[in-house]
Motif scaffolding. Structure first.
Motif, PDB file in Angstrom:
ATOM      1  N   VAL A  15      24.728  89.478 -11.890  1.00 31.72           N
ATOM      2  CA  VAL A  15      23.937  89.680 -13.094  1.00 31.72           C
ATOM      3  C   VAL A  15      24.765  90.537 -14.039  1.00 31.72           C
ATOM      4  N   ASP A  16      25.009  90.022 -15.233  1.00 29.13           N
ATOM      5  CA  ASP A  16      25.709  90.774 -16.275  1.00 29.13           C
ATOM      6  C   ASP A  16      24.696  91.171 -17.332  1.00 29.13           C
ATOM      7  N   VAL A  17      24.743  92.427 -17.743  1.00 28.55           N
ATOM      8  CA  VAL A  17      23.873  92.939 -18.799  1.00 28.55           C
ATOM      9  C   VAL A  17      24.740  93.194 -20.015  1.00 28.55           C
ATOM     10  N   SER A  18      24.371  92.561 -21.132  1.00 25.89           N
ATOM     11  CA  SER A  18      25.116  92.756 -22.365  1.00 25.89           C
ATOM     12  C   SER A  18      24.215  93.447 -23.375  1.00 25.89           C
ATOM     13  N   LYS A  19      24.732  94.500 -24.007  1.00 28.08           N
ATOM     14  CA  LYS A  19      23.980  95.254 -25.008  1.00 28.08           C
ATOM     15  C   LYS A  19      24.877  95.424 -26.225  1.00 28.08           C
ATOM     16  N   GLY A  20      24.438  94.899 -27.353  1.00 30.32           N
ATOM     17  CA  GLY A  20      25.206  95.032 -28.583  1.00 30.32           C
ATOM     18  C   GLY A  20      25.195  96.462 -29.100  1.00 30.32           C
ATOM     19  N   LEU A  21      26.323  96.907 -29.636  1.00 31.92           N
ATOM     20  CA  LEU A  21      26.412  98.271 -30.164  1.00 31.92           C
ATOM     21  C   LEU A  21      25.858  98.387 -31.575  1.00 31.92           C
ATOM     22  N   THR A  22      26.134  97.395 -32.402  1.00 31.53           N
ATOM     23  CA  THR A  22      25.717  97.484 -33.805  1.00 31.53           C
ATOM     24  C   THR A  22      24.636  96.481 -34.166  1.00 31.53           C
ATOM     25  N   ASN A  23      24.369  95.490 -33.304  1.00 31.00           N
ATOM     26  CA  ASN A  23      23.302  94.524 -33.573  1.00 31.00           C
ATOM     27  C   ASN A  23      22.714  94.046 -32.265  1.00 31.00           C
ATOM     28  N   GLN A  24      21.614  93.299 -32.375  1.00 24.94           N
ATOM     29  CA  GLN A  24      20.929  92.825 -31.173  1.00 24.94           C
ATOM     30  C   GLN A  24      21.378  91.438 -30.741  1.00 24.94           C
ATOM     31  N   LEU A  25      22.335  90.839 -31.437  1.00 17.17           N
ATOM     32  CA  LEU A  25      22.780  89.497 -31.096  1.00 17.17           C
ATOM     33  C   LEU A  25      23.373  89.449 -29.690  1.00 17.17           C
ATOM     34  N   ASP A  57      19.622  84.800 -20.650  1.00 22.40           N
ATOM     35  CA  ASP A  57      18.282  85.180 -21.095  1.00 22.40           C
ATOM     36  C   ASP A  57      18.379  86.314 -22.108  1.00 22.40           C
ATOM     37  N   PRO A  58      18.111  86.045 -23.396  1.00 21.88           N
ATOM     38  CA  PRO A  58      18.123  87.139 -24.378  1.00 21.88           C
ATOM     39  C   PRO A  58      16.935  88.073 -24.131  1.00 21.88           C
ATOM     40  N   TYR A  59      17.083  89.333 -24.496  1.00 26.03           N
ATOM     41  CA  TYR A  59      15.976  90.278 -24.321  1.00 26.03           C
ATOM     42  C   TYR A  59      15.781  91.081 -25.601  1.00 26.03           C
ATOM     43  N   GLY A  60      14.697  91.852 -25.623  1.00 23.10           N
ATOM     44  CA  GLY A  60      14.347  92.606 -26.828  1.00 23.10           C
ATOM     45  C   GLY A  60      13.831  91.648 -27.889  1.00 23.10           C
ATOM     46  N   THR A  61      14.135  91.937 -29.139  1.00 21.89           N
ATOM     47  CA  THR A  61      13.695  91.065 -30.228  1.00 21.89           C
ATOM     48  C   THR A  61      14.659  89.902 -30.448  1.00 21.89           C
ATOM     49  N   ASN A  62      15.747  89.890 -29.740  1.00 25.21           N
ATOM     50  CA  ASN A  62      16.746  88.830 -29.873  1.00 25.21           C
ATOM     51  C   ASN A  62      16.248  87.544 -29.210  1.00 25.21           C
ATOM     52  N   THR A  63      16.403  86.424 -29.898  1.00 25.11           N
ATOM     53  CA  THR A  63      16.029  85.130 -29.318  1.00 25.11           C
ATOM     54  C   THR A  63      17.229  84.196 -29.196  1.00 25.11           C
ATOM     55  N   ASP A  64      18.377  84.612 -29.701  1.00 25.53           N
ATOM     56  CA  ASP A  64      19.577  83.791 -29.667  1.00 25.53           C
ATOM     57  C   ASP A  64      20.649  84.431 -28.793  1.00 25.53           C
TER      58      ASP A  64
END
Length: 182
Positions: A15-25, A57-64
């Protein structure tokens, strides 16, 4: 034996977790399951099987999910007979990725002697939830190959032939490999 596996089972779940630093993309989770098994019923014959499944699977308010993070199939390491990452393509001929990926490969490896090995294979792959694709999302190929075993692993030439070729597509592809693809 990691260089020339002949028996056993190898499994991996990641499982890889990706978190954008400046945006939610870039806010998404990437799940991957990779299973491999090897069986040698006779001294010179080994059957090798690989199954892979992946999901984004996008999370938060991100859908893309960014296009460069999608799963792509086709090429030496998954569905042979197709150009690299071109299992599916759009009408412009560009690679199409998906949020869900599945592929499986079955190989019969026959030791010829003198460090040579003949292999036959069947590969099947599918991408789902992709945008702007053309053609069937499930593609398959069969093929033959010849490998030479060196002290650090095999090198080989493999030819994959597409089973459900689409119009304008080539019949298959020759692949050069260093090491086993699985």
């Amino acid at each position: 034996d990691f260089i020339r596996p002949r028996s056993g089972v190898l499994g991996q779940f990641r499982v890889d977790v990706s978190k954008g630093l400046t945006n939610q993309l870039d806010d998404f989770l990437k799940y991957e399951l990779d299973l491999r098994t090897y069986l040698t019923p006779f001294q010179r014959l080994t059957f090798a099987w690989r199954g892979f499944a992946g999901h984004l699977d996008p999370y938060g308010t991100n859908t893309d999910v960014p296009k460069d993070q999608l799963f792509f199939l086709g090429g030496t390491n998954d569905v042979r007979g197709f150009r690299e990452n071109l299992l599916l393509k759009n009408s412009d001929g560009d690679a199409v990725g998906g949020r869900n990926a599945m592929f499986t490969s079955l190989e019969a490896r026959f030791a010829l002697g003198g460090n040579f090995e003949l292999t036959s294979f069947y590969d099947l792959g599918s991408l789902q939830d992709e945008d702007n694709r053309s053609g069937d999302p499930v593609r398959s190929a069969v093929g033959l190959g010849l490998r030479y075993h060196t002290p650090i692993g095999p090198i080989g030439l493999l030819y994959g032939h597409k089973l459900s070729r689409e119009s304008g597509e080539d019949a298959g592809r020759l692949h050069f490999s260093i090491g086993y693809t699985f």
